[in-house]
Design an enzyme around this catalytic site. Sequence first.
Site, PDB file in Angstrom:
ATOM      1  N   SER A 122      52.018 -11.293 -25.609  1.00 40.70           N
ATOM      2  CA  SER A 122      51.683 -10.102 -24.788  1.00 40.70           C
ATOM      3  C   SER A 122      50.229 -10.036 -24.883  1.00 40.70           C
ATOM      4  O   SER A 122      49.797  -9.958 -26.332  1.00 40.70           O
ATOM      5  CB  SER A 122      52.405  -9.221 -24.983  1.00 40.70           C
ATOM      6  OG  SER A 122      52.004  -7.819 -24.499  1.00 40.70           O
ATOM      7  N   TYR A 151      55.242  -2.569 -30.322  1.00 39.35           N
ATOM      8  CA  TYR A 151      55.236  -3.863 -29.807  1.00 39.35           C
ATOM      9  C   TYR A 151      54.063  -4.757 -30.206  1.00 39.35           C
ATOM     10  O   TYR A 151      54.283  -5.890 -30.375  1.00 39.35           O
ATOM     11  CB  TYR A 151      55.318  -3.481 -28.268  1.00 39.35           C
ATOM     12  CG  TYR A 151      55.714  -4.483 -27.297  1.00 39.35           C
ATOM     13  CD1 TYR A 151      56.948  -5.499 -27.313  1.00 39.35           C
ATOM     14  CD2 TYR A 151      54.529  -4.967 -26.504  1.00 39.35           C
ATOM     15  CE1 TYR A 151      57.046  -6.537 -26.552  1.00 39.35           C
ATOM     16  CE2 TYR A 151      54.815  -5.999 -25.377  1.00 39.35           C
ATOM     17  CZ  TYR A 151      56.071  -6.851 -25.902  1.00 39.35           C
ATOM     18  OH  TYR A 151      56.151  -7.610 -24.885  1.00 39.35           O
TER      19      TYR A 151
END
Length: 405
Positions: free
Chosen positions: A219, A232
Amino acid sequence: MERWPWPSGGAWLLVAARALLQLLRADLRLGRPLLAALALLAALDWLCQRLLPPPAALAALAAAGWMALSRLARPPRLPVATRAVLITGCDSGFGKETAKKLDAMGFTVLATVLELDGPGALELRACCSPRLRLLQMDLTKPADISRALEFTKAHTSSTGLWGLVNNAGHNDVVADVELSPVATFRSCMEVNFFGALELTKGLLPLLRRSRGRIVTVGSPAGDMPYPCLAAYGTSKAAMALLMDTFSCELLPWGVKVSVIQPGCFKTESVRNVGHWEQRKQLLLASLPRELLQAYGEDYIEHLHGQFLHSLRLALPDLSPVVDAITDALLAAQPRRRYYPGRGLGLMYFIHYYLPEGLRRRFLQTFFINHCLPRALRPGQPGSTPAQEAAQDPDPNEGPSPMAAQ
């Protein structure tokens, strides 16, 4: 000085025919990028004829054409043959769509899911060939990982294991670091890093034997400090660095490693607004009273609202990510990084080349723009004159393309 004559009409027809033959051999994608490249080459040709002597013009045009067409051409692909691939996190999203595409291409697909009777598993059973095998696996449970390793060895004894796609991901909090329980950092690391690490290490003997591929879905939140995605993002940053280390260490074995850094796409977790509402309520209930008073419940509601707004900008078509995973598995020379999604080029340019203040402002403007915590607002007990002079950022600024998968 005598100038060389520009090629005649007949000569141009010959050049055009050869160029067309090269286009057909290059296996180019017919679309806007190709049409734009041809238009730019035509404009360059017009300029070259007027500004350069013919030899230099031909050299410049040939170099520009070679660079443009080589960038647009599909890289050479390896045949699918009897290759087998293990994909994690196939209950939904990128994992499910990748499993479906690879199965249709002829791969032997081993797909892990959290629930064998869940909607994603049922869909895969219904639409895929008998080659596809489903396996229940929770990356936080070592026993599940051990079972997956034995399952993979048993089902690839004749074909070997060509690829591992680390797709399974987890995120359940969107909040400032101080507001995020430490347990959320641990849970993200357990799935996104430690579980994937244990699985990858266990499969390395098979991947070394086949000189295969490791593909990991990361990501951009692991590359840049997205507001409220620290748990995250840190797990994805750790995983990307691990994959870079694997890439160097496994090079002598012929194993190639790629990381996919997708933008925000409309996966099932992104569409599940009820899930994020539930996580917000759990966060509010778990905060110490002093911390909730300092920030204010409206501060958390503001973050939640901007995050949900950013999810509305998610792209519904998951095929760019699926195509990137497929290319990483089959390209003769796969890239180390893939960036499928809208606006990622601009995002990374700003992150790497602009000053820190502009980078921070960009992420706040196009993702989450914080309002002032309650304790810092003018007139609140304990606020100082300097704090009262601070300006409240516009809470209506629009967020953008980045959310947890």
